[in-house]
Design a protein around this motif. Structure first.
Motif, PDB file in Angstrom:
ATOM      1  N   MET A   1      49.018  15.047 100.609  1.00  0.00           N
ATOM      2  CA  MET A   1      48.594  16.416 100.481  1.00  0.00           C
ATOM      3  C   MET A   1      49.472  17.328 101.331  1.00  0.00           C
ATOM      4  SD  MET A   1      44.832  17.935 101.019  1.00  0.00           S
ATOM      5  CE  MET A   1      44.682  19.177 102.243  1.00  0.00           C
ATOM      6  N   SER A   2      49.707  16.943 102.559  1.00  0.00           N
ATOM      7  CA  SER A   2      50.495  17.823 103.427  1.00  0.00           C
ATOM      8  C   SER A   2      51.951  17.908 102.977  1.00  0.00           C
ATOM      9  CB  SER A   2      50.402  17.373 104.876  1.00  0.00           C
ATOM     10  OG  SER A   2      50.856  16.054 105.020  1.00  0.00           O
ATOM     11  N   SER A   3      52.488  16.836 102.410  1.00  0.00           N
ATOM     12  CA  SER A   3      53.878  16.895 101.963  1.00  0.00           C
ATOM     13  C   SER A   3      54.031  17.814 100.753  1.00  0.00           C
ATOM     14  CB  SER A   3      54.411  15.502 101.652  1.00  0.00           C
ATOM     15  OG  SER A   3      53.673  14.919 100.604  1.00  0.00           O
ATOM     16  N   SER A   4      53.090  17.756  99.828  1.00  0.00           N
ATOM     17  CA  SER A   4      53.187  18.657  98.676  1.00  0.00           C
ATOM     18  C   SER A   4      52.938  20.101  99.098  1.00  0.00           C
ATOM     19  CB  SER A   4      52.209  18.247  97.580  1.00  0.00           C
ATOM     20  OG  SER A   4      50.884  18.350  98.020  1.00  0.00           O
TER      21      SER A   4
ATOM     22  N   SER B   1      53.706  21.332 102.042  1.00  0.00           N
ATOM     23  CA  SER B   1      54.933  21.738 102.740  1.00  0.00           C
ATOM     24  C   SER B   1      56.036  22.084 101.757  1.00  0.00           C
ATOM     25  CB  SER B   1      55.430  20.612 103.646  1.00  0.00           C
ATOM     26  OG  SER B   1      54.513  20.357 104.658  1.00  0.00           O
ATOM     27  N   THR B   2      56.139  21.309 100.706  1.00  0.00           N
ATOM     28  CA  THR B   2      57.174  21.543  99.713  1.00  0.00           C
ATOM     29  C   THR B   2      56.997  22.903  99.059  1.00  0.00           C
ATOM     30  OG1 THR B   2      57.317  19.180  99.268  1.00  0.00           O
ATOM     31  CG2 THR B   2      58.235  20.645  97.612  1.00  0.00           C
ATOM     32  N   GLY B   3      55.755  23.246  98.752  1.00  0.00           N
ATOM     33  CA  GLY B   3      55.497  24.507  98.078  1.00  0.00           C
ATOM     34  C   GLY B   3      55.460  25.714  98.981  1.00  0.00           C
TER      35      GLY B   3
ATOM     36  N   PHE C   1      57.723  24.683 105.875  1.00  0.00           N
ATOM     37  CA  PHE C   1      57.488  23.795 107.006  1.00  0.00           C
ATOM     38  C   PHE C   1      56.294  24.232 107.861  1.00  0.00           C
ATOM     39  CE2 PHE C   1      58.176  22.787 111.506  1.00  0.00           C
ATOM     40  CZ  PHE C   1      58.152  21.407 111.434  1.00  0.00           C
ATOM     41  N   LYS C   2      56.223  25.518 108.175  1.00  0.00           N
ATOM     42  CA  LYS C   2      55.150  26.000 109.051  1.00  0.00           C
ATOM     43  C   LYS C   2      53.777  25.766 108.432  1.00  0.00           C
ATOM     44  CE  LYS C   2      57.758  29.496 111.549  1.00  0.00           C
ATOM     45  NZ  LYS C   2      57.887  30.912 111.873  1.00  0.00           N
ATOM     46  N   SER C   3      53.653  26.000 107.146  1.00  0.00           N
ATOM     47  CA  SER C   3      52.377  25.766 106.472  1.00  0.00           C
ATOM     48  C   SER C   3      52.043  24.279 106.452  1.00  0.00           C
ATOM     49  CB  SER C   3      52.418  26.309 105.043  1.00  0.00           C
ATOM     50  OG  SER C   3      52.560  27.699 105.053  1.00  0.00           O
ATOM     51  N   GLY C   4      53.046  23.457 106.208  1.00  0.00           N
ATOM     52  CA  GLY C   4      52.825  22.014 106.228  1.00  0.00           C
ATOM     53  C   GLY C   4      52.411  21.512 107.600  1.00  0.00           C
ATOM     54  N   LEU C   5      53.040  22.055 108.620  1.00  0.00           N
ATOM     55  CA  LEU C   5      52.678  21.678 109.983  1.00  0.00           C
ATOM     56  C   LEU C   5      51.242  22.111 110.295  1.00  0.00           C
ATOM     57  CD1 LEU C   5      53.521  20.512 112.737  1.00  0.00           C
ATOM     58  CD2 LEU C   5      54.346  22.797 113.332  1.00  0.00           C
ATOM     59  N   ALA C   6      50.884  23.317 109.861  1.00  0.00           N
ATOM     60  CA  ALA C   6      49.531  23.818 110.112  1.00  0.00           C
ATOM     61  C   ALA C   6      48.487  22.946 109.435  1.00  0.00           C
ATOM     62  CB  ALA C   6      49.416  25.265 109.634  1.00  0.00           C
ATOM     63  N   ILE C   7      48.724  22.553 108.188  1.00  0.00           N
ATOM     64  CA  ILE C   7      47.736  21.727 107.494  1.00  0.00           C
ATOM     65  C   ILE C   7      47.674  20.329 108.111  1.00  0.00           C
ATOM     66  CG2 ILE C   7      49.146  20.818 105.615  1.00  0.00           C
ATOM     67  CD1 ILE C   7      46.743  21.373 103.768  1.00  0.00           C
TER      68      ILE C   7
END
Length: 86
Positions: free
Chosen positions: A1-4, A6-8, A11-17
């Motif tokens: 979930m976090s990788s998808s 982050s892709t969309g 990086f900052k959003s992926g790190l936050a999730i």
């Protein structure tokens, strides 16, 4: 979930999730480690309260999902109607 995610969204959003998932997992692990299951077996009212809170949360999530879907659908319908106007 976090990788998808982050892709969309980057990086900052992926790190936050990822930090959010980690942060949610810590209290859950602590509760299990300190015997929440035992408490819930010996105190049925606590178990019922946890279930009711869970149901309310799921209803809230479902309501938000339906409301978001409805708003999105209405915006598409309105956009299509505006394109048909002479």
């Amino acid at each position: 979930m976090s990788s998808s995610y982050s892709t969309g969204r980057g990086f900052k959003s992926g790190l936050a999730i990822s930090l959010g998932i980690f942060g949610a997992g810590l209290p859950q692990t602590g509760l299990v480690a300190f015997g929440l299951g035992e408490i819930m077996q010996t105190m049925p009212k606590v178990a019922l309260a946890v279930k009711v809170i869970g149901v309310c949360y799921l209803l809230w999530l479902g309501g938000n999902l339906i409301r978001t879907w409805y708003k999105h659908t209405q915006s598409i319908i309105n956009a299509q109607a505006n394109q048909l106007k002479p």
